[in-house]
Design a protein around this motif. Structure first.
Motif, mmCIF file in Angstrom:
data_model
loop_
_atom_site.group_PDB
_atom_site.id
_atom_site.type_symbol
_atom_site.label_atom_id
_atom_site.label_comp_id
_atom_site.label_asym_id
_atom_site.label_seq_id
_atom_site.Cartn_x
_atom_site.Cartn_y
_atom_site.Cartn_z
ATOM 1 N N THR A 21 -6.881 1.841 9.734
ATOM 2 C CA THR A 21 -6.579 2.328 8.387
ATOM 3 C C THR A 21 -7.498 1.590 7.413
ATOM 4 O O THR A 21 -8.254 0.707 7.832
ATOM 5 C CB THR A 21 -5.113 2.028 8.010
ATOM 6 O OG1 THR A 21 -4.927 0.601 8.052
ATOM 7 C CG2 THR A 21 -4.132 2.685 8.962
ATOM 8 N N ASP A 22 -7.373 1.914 6.130
ATOM 9 C CA ASP A 22 -8.228 1.244 5.141
ATOM 10 C C ASP A 22 -8.026 -0.262 5.161
ATOM 11 O O ASP A 22 -8.962 -1.039 4.991
ATOM 12 C CB ASP A 22 -7.910 1.760 3.733
ATOM 13 C CG ASP A 22 -8.474 3.153 3.555
ATOM 14 O OD1 ASP A 22 -9.253 3.567 4.440
ATOM 15 O OD2 ASP A 22 -8.112 3.808 2.560
ATOM 16 N N SER A 23 -6.763 -0.667 5.377
ATOM 17 C CA SER A 23 -6.507 -2.109 5.271
ATOM 18 C C SER A 23 -6.309 -2.783 6.617
ATOM 19 O O SER A 23 -6.211 -4.005 6.683
ATOM 20 C CB SER A 23 -5.254 -2.321 4.416
ATOM 21 O OG SER A 23 -4.212 -1.525 4.911
ATOM 22 N N GLY A 24 -6.234 -2.075 7.715
ATOM 23 C CA GLY A 24 -5.986 -2.701 9.016
ATOM 24 C C GLY A 24 -5.824 -1.653 10.092
ATOM 25 O O GLY A 24 -6.785 -0.990 10.465
ATOM 26 N N GLU A 33 2.705 -0.682 10.352
ATOM 27 C CA GLU A 33 1.416 -0.787 9.663
ATOM 28 C C GLU A 33 0.971 -2.247 9.675
ATOM 29 O O GLU A 33 1.742 -3.134 9.312
ATOM 30 C CB GLU A 33 1.530 -0.324 8.203
ATOM 31 C CG GLU A 33 1.987 1.116 8.010
ATOM 32 C CD GLU A 33 0.972 2.147 8.494
ATOM 33 O OE1 GLU A 33 -0.188 1.761 8.786
ATOM 34 O OE2 GLU A 33 1.345 3.328 8.593
ATOM 35 N N LEU A 34 -0.257 -2.468 10.079
ATOM 36 C CA LEU A 34 -0.775 -3.839 10.122
ATOM 37 C C LEU A 34 -1.866 -4.002 9.074
ATOM 38 O O LEU A 34 -2.739 -3.140 8.951
ATOM 39 C CB LEU A 34 -1.362 -4.128 11.505
ATOM 40 C CG LEU A 34 -0.400 -3.949 12.686
ATOM 41 C CD1 LEU A 34 -1.142 -4.096 14.002
ATOM 42 C CD2 LEU A 34 0.735 -4.971 12.599
ATOM 43 N N ASP A 35 -1.814 -5.100 8.340
ATOM 44 C CA ASP A 35 -2.891 -5.337 7.380
ATOM 45 C C ASP A 35 -3.968 -6.195 8.046
ATOM 46 O O ASP A 35 -3.830 -6.600 9.204
ATOM 47 C CB ASP A 35 -2.348 -5.966 6.088
ATOM 48 C CG ASP A 35 -1.688 -7.307 6.340
ATOM 49 O OD1 ASP A 35 -1.879 -7.860 7.448
ATOM 50 O OD2 ASP A 35 -0.980 -7.801 5.445
ATOM 51 N N SER A 36 -5.014 -6.488 7.282
ATOM 52 C CA SER A 36 -6.147 -7.165 7.920
ATOM 53 C C SER A 36 -5.779 -8.573 8.401
ATOM 54 O O SER A 36 -6.373 -9.083 9.347
ATOM 55 C CB SER A 36 -7.339 -7.212 6.968
ATOM 56 O OG SER A 36 -7.000 -7.981 5.841
ATOM 57 N N ARG A 37 -4.777 -9.191 7.765
ATOM 58 C CA ARG A 37 -4.382 -10.533 8.206
ATOM 59 C C ARG A 37 -3.888 -10.541 9.655
ATOM 60 O O ARG A 37 -3.971 -11.560 10.350
ATOM 61 C CB ARG A 37 -3.275 -11.077 7.288
ATOM 62 C CG ARG A 37 -3.760 -11.939 6.141
ATOM 63 C CD ARG A 37 -4.330 -13.267 6.574
ATOM 64 N NE ARG A 37 -3.306 -14.201 6.972
ATOM 65 C CZ ARG A 37 -2.550 -14.891 6.136
ATOM 66 N NH1 ARG A 37 -2.706 -14.764 4.833
ATOM 67 N NH2 ARG A 37 -1.649 -15.731 6.600
ATOM 68 N N SER A 48 -2.731 1.117 12.182
ATOM 69 C CA SER A 48 -1.403 1.696 12.251
ATOM 70 C C SER A 48 -1.050 1.838 13.736
ATOM 71 O O SER A 48 -1.879 2.268 14.537
ATOM 72 C CB SER A 48 -1.481 3.058 11.559
ATOM 73 O OG SER A 48 -0.248 3.666 11.568
ATOM 74 N N GLN A 105 -14.761 -8.735 8.201
ATOM 75 C CA GLN A 105 -14.228 -9.041 6.870
ATOM 76 C C GLN A 105 -14.224 -10.553 6.666
ATOM 77 O O GLN A 105 -14.133 -11.302 7.625
ATOM 78 C CB GLN A 105 -12.780 -8.557 6.755
ATOM 79 C CG GLN A 105 -12.638 -7.061 6.680
ATOM 80 C CD GLN A 105 -11.184 -6.660 6.507
ATOM 81 O OE1 GLN A 105 -10.471 -7.246 5.719
ATOM 82 N NE2 GLN A 105 -10.759 -5.673 7.260
ATOM 83 N N GLN A 142 4.591 -15.896 3.454
ATOM 84 C CA GLN A 142 5.274 -14.595 3.463
ATOM 85 C C GLN A 142 6.467 -14.604 2.504
ATOM 86 O O GLN A 142 6.674 -13.660 1.742
ATOM 87 C CB GLN A 142 5.751 -14.291 4.894
ATOM 88 C CG GLN A 142 6.391 -12.930 5.021
ATOM 89 C CD GLN A 142 6.763 -12.583 6.467
ATOM 90 O OE1 GLN A 142 6.330 -13.243 7.419
ATOM 91 N NE2 GLN A 142 7.561 -11.550 6.636
#
Ligand code: BGC
Length: 745
Positions: free
Chosen positions: A557-560, A616-620, A562, A661, A179
């Motif tokens: 969302t597209d990446s993870g 917002e959360l991403d795929s990780r 919300s 994924q 990070q």
């Protein structure tokens, strides 16, 4: 690895190139034509400028809260401000690189250096590290995020091999560094002393080149911890740029360069990186600066006010009444002689130090009376007399505030603790005092956590004050009387007892090895997954007000995903809440902790005020590291997102569905029959082969039967060695057919 840069390399001789990669002395590099001298000093929570190997410095500096205290604020904006203030002092002192922050994971509460680290959780440690680095580097100087990696103990720290599987490294011990590297671009990363899976961190190519540079895109300088380099040539080949301190080993470097053992492009790479470092980390880049030590102290106080964690507060025992005639006994040497930082390389020569006793006396006047209660070195006779004096004072007072904690000799860089207990003389004092009054408040000063289970019933309130830097005394006093409202939260679980901590049976290892046998189950990931009781859970911390959570909505969302929810201050006073988001994954194909922190936000609210928070959360945030698939995997299905005030106080939750994924599992002859059938291409290939057999109907797989289950678990290759009809090389042929089908897809 080829040369990675297109910069002009200064025209240096082999000797100059070879010797550039080490210190000229304890705290600076060698100037060579085209590259100036670069200076560096500790440390993480304030500047410690010393002349040589010594610890003590006489250059005045501000001592901000060490990571244990600053981390507990869960406030990246405040941490960034502190970073900038440290960066300013570095500038003023002519220091180009600040040797910090330290963001190693608190694997065991016994680590003697836990006061310099942030959390048992990588997101909390990484957010802290990112904020500190951003702050420090906003001043034109560089930071050195440390100690990379798996340096989680002091015992045998210079050689012990941390035996850790890759999933555990990727999910627990590396993400905080990742990070910081990805989001804050630190000028340098400091490699650790220890070995990781047998290879010294200082010459670990996987860590220093593959993970750090190839996977994360680090483009700065890797500097060694002081004295961490064992073989300079191997280290430079693996990706280390700068060996610190001093220039020992230059002859070996020159010989290796001349013989070709150390290729010239590797040296050019080092030269280019140091040249870039000299440009980007420069104490004089933003011009001269003067330090207003009063303003720095004010910031140290603001930071210290947000670190303490109110562990318990029975019937609103705190805050103490600021007015009226209530008599307050302040007991405990820590009130008069504060412990505000730990020992070792991070020790700052504090410009001034506030004591809680001084500040409480100022706030409450002669209603405050003091008794030291115990000695730091525990001399039995003195302690008995001091305890008697404290008991009388407590009996004559309305409230007794007991300042307990760990004396300096209990924890330090360089050795680990053997126990998490408070010193016996202090526990005896608590017993003595609580025999004459029920109105006892305990304030703790400690770097590593202490056990509370055996004595917490004697205290109506407990304020965990950690180590808070030079303004810690004033901060504690203001919190005790309600001039400020506690808002710190635990960055580590407080276990019931040491024996229940996840690393207990493996820490600190023996014979040069420490096995990370608990794997990813560190801290709350262990306690919460096993459903074990803890004294105080990760993320816990009370306030003088109350917060309500409402209106959760979670959406993909597209990446993870919300996460949106509202926090309301439903109490009478202003306060701050650290709202936490945890992700659960019940459908995962492999074992995972019951939940993991994936986001948090500190909100400051007046009484009656609400704030709607979006995270917002991403795929990780949903992924695990698969050793077999060598990558981050999200299994398709429903994930639970829970929001609340601690890992055990989750108020709202909602589900979100995510698609799969990550890299697919590649089948081999060692994959089980079940895996082959689970893979659409594998199943097709296998079924095609079975269909060729004269007695194909005999090969039906029914996994509802015991026999079928047993059969499904057998690796393809092994199975075929038992099938008389299978020709030699059948397994390899099937794998080849599968790979061909895969490639043609
Ligand atoms: C510590 C580092 C520190 C260095 C220089 C080492 O012993 O592990 O954290 O930056 O000394 O003082």
């Amino acid at each position: 690895m080829p040369r990675e840069d297109d910069e002009v390399i200064p025209d240096l001789t082999i000797e100059q190139k070879a010797t550039l990669a080490s210190g000229a002395d304890f705290w600076s590099t060698k100037p060579v034509p085209g590259i100036r001298r670069i200076t560096m000093n500790d440390g993480p929570h304030g500047m410690r400028v010393v002349g040589d190997i010594g610890i003590k410095s006489d250059k005045k500096a501000t001592c901000f809260p060490p990571a244990v205290g600053l981390g507990a604020t869960w406030n990246p904006a405040l941490q960034r401000e502190v970073g900038a203030a440290i960066g300013r002092e570095a500038r003023a002192l002519g220091v180009d690189i600040v040797l910090g922050p330290g963001i190693n994971i608190k694997r065991s509460p016994l680590c003697g250096r836990n006061f310099e680290y942030v959390s048992e959780d990588p997101l909390v440690a990484g957010s802290f590290g990112q904020a500190l680095v951003e702050g420090i580097q906003s001043q034109g100087v560089g930071a050195s995020v440390k100690h990379f990696a798996a340096n989680n103990q002091e015992t045998d720290r210079m050689q012990v091999s941390a035996e850790v599987d890759e999933r555990t490294l990727r999910e627990i011990y590396l993400p905080a560094f990742e990070q910081v590297v990805k989001n804050a671009a630190p000028a340098t990363v400091m490699c650790s002393y220890n070995r990781v899976n047998g290879v010294y961190a200082s010459q670990n190519e996987w860590l220093l080149s593959k993970v750090l540079r190839d996977d994360w895109g680090f483009d700065g300088v890797v500097v060694s911890d002081w004295g961490a380099v064992v073989d300079r040539v191997e280290a430079v080949k693996a990706g280390l740029d700068l060996k610190m301190p001093t220039a020992t080993g230059d002859d070996r470097m020159i010989a290796a360069a001349e013989s070709g053992e150390l290729p010239e492009f590797v040296l050019d790479r080092v030269v280019a990186r140091l040249q870039k470092l000299a440009d980007r980390a420069d104490a004089s880049r933003l011009g001269p600066v003067t330090i207003d030590f009063d303003a720095q102290h004010e910031l140290a106080l603001r930071a210290a006010l947000e670190g303490p964690v109110l562990l318990k507060n029975e019937n609103g025992a705190l805050p103490l009444p600021e007015t009226g005639s209530t008599r307050i006994a302040v007991v405990g040497e820590f009130a008069r002689t504060p412990r505000f930082q730990g020992s070792g390389s991070s020790q700052v020569p504090a410009a001034k130090v506030d004591s809680a006793l001084g500040e409480l006396s100022e706030l409450l006047g002669d209603r405050v009376r003091f008794a030291p209660g115990f000695t730091f070195d525990g001399s039995a006779e003195a302690d008995e007399a001091l305890a008697r004096e404290a008991r009388s004072l407590a009996a004559e007072s309305d409230w007794t505030v007991l300042f307990l904690g760990l004396p300096d000799s209990y924890e330090s860089e360089g050795f680990d603790r053997a126990s998490i207990d408070l010193p016996a003389n202090q526990l005896a004092l608590l017993e003595t005092v609580s025999a004459v009054t029920r109105r006892v408040v305990v304030v703790l000063s400690n770097g590593g956590l202490v056990e509370t289970e055996s004595w917490e019933f004697r205290a109506r309130a407990i304020l965990e004050g950690w180590l808070l830097g030079q303004a810690g005394g004033a901060a504690l006093a203001q919190l005790l009387v309600g001039r400020a409202n506690p808002s710190g939260k635990l960055t580590e679980s407080i276990p019931v007892k040491l024996e229940e901590t996840p690393a207990y049976i493996n820490f600190p290892g023996c014979d040069g090895q420490v096995v990370y046998g608990e794997r990813i189950y560190v801290g709350y990931r262990y306690y919460d997954t096993r459903g074990l009781p803890v004294s105080y859970p990760f993320g816990h911390g009370l306030s003088y007000t109350e917060f309500e959570y409402s209106g959760l909505s979670v959406s993909a969302t597209d990446s993870g995903a919300s996460v949106v929810f509202t926090v309301t201050n439903v109490g009478e006073v202003a306060g701050a809440e650290v709202a936490q988001v945890y992700r659960g994954d019940r459908h995962s194909k492999i074992d995972r902790p019951v939940h993991e922190l994936v986001g948090f936000r500190k909100v400051f609210l007046e009484p009656g005020e609400s704030e709607t928070v979006t995270i917002e959360l991403d795929s990780r945030a949903f992924a695990y590291w698969s050793i077999a698939r060598h990558g981050w995997i999200v299994d398709e299905g429903l994930f639970t997102l829970s929001v609340g005030a601690s890992s055990r106080d989750l108020r709202l939750s909602g589900d979100v569905r995510l698609a799969a994924q990550g890299p697919a599992l590649k089948l081999t002859q060692f994959s089980s029959i079940a895996d082959w059938f689970a893979d659409p291409i594998g199943a097709q290939v296998l079924q095609g082969a079975i269909a060729q057999l004269p007695d194909a109907h005999a090969f039906q797989l029914d996994v509802t039967t015991n026999e079928g289950k047993m059969f499904a678990a057998i690796p393809l290759g092994h199975l075929l060695t038992m099938v008389p009809q299978a020709p030699t090389g059948a397994a390899q042929q099937l794998v080849a057919a599968y790979e061909q089908a895969l490639a043609g897809r």
